[in-house]
Enzyme design. Structure first.
Site, PDB file in Angstrom:
ATOM      1  N   SER A 599     -34.294 -47.451  28.835  1.00  0.00           N
ATOM      2  CA  SER A 599     -35.494 -47.327  28.213  1.00  0.00           C
ATOM      3  C   SER A 599     -34.909 -47.140  26.305  1.00  0.00           C
ATOM      4  CB  SER A 599     -36.524 -46.343  27.942  1.00  0.00           C
ATOM      5  OG  SER A 599     -37.737 -47.539  28.815  1.00  0.00           O
ATOM      6  N   SER A 723     -34.002 -54.998  34.892  1.00  0.00           N
ATOM      7  CA  SER A 723     -34.347 -54.409  34.111  1.00  0.00           C
ATOM      8  C   SER A 723     -35.792 -53.982  32.715  1.00  0.00           C
ATOM      9  CB  SER A 723     -33.119 -53.882  32.674  1.00  0.00           C
ATOM     10  OG  SER A 723     -33.080 -55.095  32.417  1.00  0.00           O
ATOM     11  N   ASN A 726     -38.452 -53.387  35.325  1.00  0.00           N
ATOM     12  CA  ASN A 726     -38.868 -52.700  35.594  1.00  0.00           C
ATOM     13  C   ASN A 726     -38.338 -50.956  34.849  1.00  0.00           C
ATOM     14  OD1 ASN A 726     -40.170 -53.115  38.558  1.00  0.00           O
ATOM     15  ND2 ASN A 726     -37.672 -54.318  38.350  1.00  0.00           N
ATOM     16  N   TYR A 727     -37.854 -51.299  34.191  1.00  0.00           N
ATOM     17  CA  TYR A 727     -36.738 -50.168  33.126  1.00  0.00           C
ATOM     18  C   TYR A 727     -37.081 -49.673  31.665  1.00  0.00           C
ATOM     19  CZ  TYR A 727     -34.566 -49.081  37.659  1.00  0.00           C
ATOM     20  OH  TYR A 727     -33.876 -48.657  39.016  1.00  0.00           O
ATOM     21  N   LEU A 728     -37.560 -51.015  31.161  1.00  0.00           N
ATOM     22  CA  LEU A 728     -37.989 -51.164  29.989  1.00  0.00           C
ATOM     23  C   LEU A 728     -39.538 -50.727  29.408  1.00  0.00           C
ATOM     24  CD1 LEU A 728     -35.248 -52.954  28.546  1.00  0.00           C
ATOM     25  CD2 LEU A 728     -34.543 -50.948  29.350  1.00  0.00           C
TER      26      LEU A 728
END
Length: 769
Positions: A599, A723, A726-728
């Site tokens: 992030s 991403s 799930n990640y940002l």
DNA sequence: GTAAAGACTTAGCAAACTCTGT
DNA sequence: ACAGAGTTTGCTAAGTCTTTAC
């Protein structure tokens, strides 16, 4: 960049797919598999014995090293113990799987979680918050109070009841949405009058759970009602004309064996049906489905001919494509009906989408990478394999006629609606809600909040682990170097895995000596570490990174007297690491670093790439580039699309064409200019203007195409989706869109917007991760 | 304290769907 | 209307981390 690592300097790694090309302990493993394939059921012992021989070797080394370095080492003992236990474990697993597939008299089952205070008790006093939920200590917002007052569990009522309070709440929401304020009430009323149910439905869709209080007592819901899962369609036997041949002769198989044969036939085009392990596993499991007669006949897979079956399926799918519009529509409608009936549940007061309401159909298991169980038969799941979870006071789902559920429980400490035990790994599979649901959204939001807390203390943690590189204790040095990798390279934690049960993949804590190489000097850099291993899903991680001298020296130390197959961090595992992290920050685990670094990288990249004057496509390209930086950091790869080269060529052709077009139009423009100069009349002026516009338009089109080409080229092997999903922190993206006036649809598609509804709603343009 | 079980998140692939140019 | 490309969705394997059992 230098010593402290702000994460502008994440390491770009140029990994590539590695499943087949990447030979990885192949000999060793191959032997193991073959070994096992012969005697899976009884003779685990031997397999384990085989392993322990190999291990003993390394264990001796471990011991030596232990003497060398101070230690309290119990790790070797653990290994021994581990090995011993493996046998039992295997047996137990198999028993478990078996039992889950046998109708056995139901155990009296009272799971300890179900508390009397749960739904039933609440239900009896719906007007009041009776203490079990939400927990007494939290203050309610006024909104929540409304909610509680109109507390209603039964879905029918949720839908049909139009009491004042419901209306009132609706107004509140509307007012919040639309600042201008005067209209809303009227508008709402109108809607209500004219559309009745629909308005109600819309309200449901727009439910802003993120504005409500969260439960703090660990319960995940108060009321849960659903219709249970949809089972796989029963097997339809092959028409008689479609023959299976054994040893050149046609052979009619009984339904169970035939069904399994069709699974194989459907995969015939895949390369893996040629793999030894796959074939062996398949044959073994297939034989279990045969009658004794069939079993005595069919002993050699090479003598089996599935091609007629295979052709039949191909024809079938072709026929499906050729179906008339009407037929297709009919199927679509049937699917829609199923979705409407089974695709939703009622959780607390709201209708929520279920993520996977269909039970996985039987078939052949194909793990990813070099999986020892590939080709095994994934059994059909039946109602008596299913555990249902729902409210006591809900309408329980009915099992199909003539069947029974394995169990119906009422556990509101978990989020799943149904579960079963899968027969390949013996693990449990669940039916859960869609990412757009409150229960998933809350968790997601929370995840990013944890990552933001890490942001606040990451400096401190970094200082500490750098300090720990100098520790006297081996375990602390290992821990700190591992943490450095996790932080800097965004490696996964790396839990231990059971050997022989899954593909041989690793994460940080499970890295082995063979996975890294040290280069004191490489080209113009010093202290370079080269990583080369298979990570999750057998995706290859390949990266070279210069590290600080101290890290390098530590790595050298860790490698001393070890074999390639020994653990790099022999004093460390994920549980030790996470325990340590937990002490440093509440809720901190290894994976939080991945979220945080992903992030923060996005945010930084967006800032860096920002160019206010850029056109919209250029801005979107910048976003994708920032996204890509993250995907590279996290090693999110994909197989280059099969049609990649071709589609690239097509695009290039288009660009060329456009370029020609442009020069042509430019010529026209020039001509128009001189025309106008000569005549100075209105007509020529008009033409001139037209041409000018045309040039502009085509220039823009060309630019768009070029941007597209760049974007696609850079994306060849990188997958942005993972991403993004799930990640940002979605609020970063939302804020960016608001700041630059980019329509959110350019960044998130419909599904993604649904999943991130909370972020869409709450992030303003100045949001800071 | 440790291993196993359980719950839940993260992952890539391929089928299904949609869009675009013909 | 259609083919082919591009995008979305469904699927389910494979991780992480927590909880339970011993």
């Amino acid at each position: 960049m230098s010593g402290d690592h702000g994460h502008g300097d994440f390491q770009v790694n140029s990994g590539s797919k590695g499943s087949d090309s990447h030979k990885h302990k192949d000999k060793h493993k191959d032997k193991e598999h073959r070994h096992k394939d012969h005697k899976r059921d009884k003779e685990r012992e031997k397999l384990k014995h085989g392993n322990s021989e190999h291990k003993d070797h390394s264990e001796k080394k471990h011991k030596e090293k232990e003497k060398l370095k101070h230690s309290n080492g119990s790790s070797d003992k653990h290994r021994e113990k581990h090995k011993e236990k493996d046998k039992d474990k295997e047996k137990r697993r198999e028993e478990k799987i078996k039992s889950s597939h046998v109708d056995k008299p139901k155990k009296e089952k009272e799971n300890g979680y179900v508390r009397d205070t749960s739904p039933a008790a609440i239900k009896s006093e719906p007007e009041e918050d009776n203490g079990s939920y939400p927990s007494p200590q939290h203050n309610k917002t006024s909104k929540r109070e409304h909610d509680d007052e109109e507390f209603e569990y039964k879905p029918k009522k949720v839908k049909t009841e139009h009491d004042k309070k419901a209306k009132k709440r609706k107004h509140e929401y509307e007012e919040e949405e639309e600042e201008e304020d005067i209209k809303p009430k009227k508008k709402t009323k109108d809607k209500k009058v004219t559309e009745g149910k629909k308005a109600k439905k819309e309200e449901e869709e727009k439910w802003k759970w993120w504005e409500e209080e969260r439960s703090t007592d660990g319960s995940k819901w108060r009321f849960l009602e659903h219709k249970g899962p949809v089972f796989a369609a029963p097997y339809e036997p092959m028409p008689d004309k479609v023959k299976f041949y054994y040893d050149g002769k046609p052979m009619k198989l009984n339904a169970p064996a035939e069904e399994v044969a069709t699974f194989f036939a459907k995969m015939l085009d895949h390369e893996y049906t040629t793999k030894d392990i796959f074939r062996k596993n398949f044959l073994k499991d297939w034989r279990k489905e045969m009658t004794s007669e069939e079993k005595s006949k069919i002993t050699d897979l090479n003598k089996c001919k599935f091609s007629e079956m295979s052709e039949f399926f191909k024809a079938q799918s072709e026929a499906r494509k050729q179906m008339s519009k009407q037929e297709k529509l009919k199927i679509k409608e049937e699917n829609e009906r199923l979705l409407q009936e089974y695709g939703f549940c009622i959780m607390d007061n709201h209708k929520e989408k279920i993520g996977n309401f269909r039970i996985e159909p039987p078939g052949l298991f194909r793990g990813r990478g070099d999986h020892p169980k590939m080709g095994r038969l994934k059994l059909r799941i039946r109602p008596q394999d299913i555990i249902i979870n729902c409210s006591k006071d809900s309408k329980h789902p009915k099992p199909p006629p003539g069947t029974k559920w394995k169990e119906v429980r009422h556990d509101n400490k978990v989020t799943w609606l149904a579960s079963w035990t899968e027969n390949i790994q013996g693990s449990i599979k669940y039916i859960m809600l869609n990412p757009s649901s409150r229960i998933k959204g809350e968790k997601d939001w929370q995840k990013y909040e944890t990552a933001r807390r890490l942001k606040k203390c990451v400096g401190r943690l970094r200082t500490q682990y750098r300090d720990d590189w100098k520790s006297k204790e081996m375990r602390i040095r290992q821990r700190s170097v591992a943490l450095y990798f996790i932080d800097k390279l965004a490696l996964r934690a790396g839990n231990e895995k059971e050997e022989g049960e899954t593909a041989d993949t690793v994460g940080c804590c499970s890295l082995r000596v063979e996975h890294i190489k040290l280069y004191p000097k490489m080209d113009d850099q010093e202290y370079v570490v080269e990583f080369d291993f298979l990570g999750k899903d057998s995706i290859r991680y390949y990266n070279k990174m210069p590290v600080e001298k101290r890290v390098f020296k530590n790595l050298q130390l860790f490698l001393e007297n070890k074999q390639p197959e020994d653990d790099l961090f022999d004093r460390l595992n994920t549980s030790i690491l996470n325990k340590h992290l937990q002490e440093l920050m509440d809720g901190l685990t290894a994976k939080v670093f991945r979220t945080y670094n992903a992030s923060i990288t996005l945010q930084q990249q967006l800032k860096e790439l920002a160019c206010p004057d850029d056109s919209l496509p250029a801005k979107v390209l910048s976003y994708n580039r920032a996204n890509r930086a993250v995907a590279i950091l996290c090693n999110h790869q994909r197989a280059p699309p099969k049609t990649f080269e071709k589609s690239m060529q097509n695009l290039q052709t288009k660009i060329d064409e456009k370029q020609n077009q442009l020069s042509a139009v430019r010529k026209h423009l020039k001509a128009a200019k001189s025309d106008h100069k000569a005549s100075h009349d209105d007509k020529s002026k008009k033409i001139l203007e037209m041409k000018r516009k045309a040039v502009e338009r085509i220039e823009e089109q060309l630019m768009k195409l070029q941007v597209q080409a760049t974007d696609r080229e850079e994306n060849k092997q990188i997958s942005l989706g993972t991403s993004k999903l799930n990640y940002l922190d979605p609020r970063i993206s939302v804020a960016w869109c608001k700041k630059w006036d980019i329509p959110i649809e350019k960044i998130y598609n419909k599904t993604q917007r649904e999943k991130f509804a909370w972020a869409l709603d709450m992030a303003e343009k100045d949001y800071e991760f």
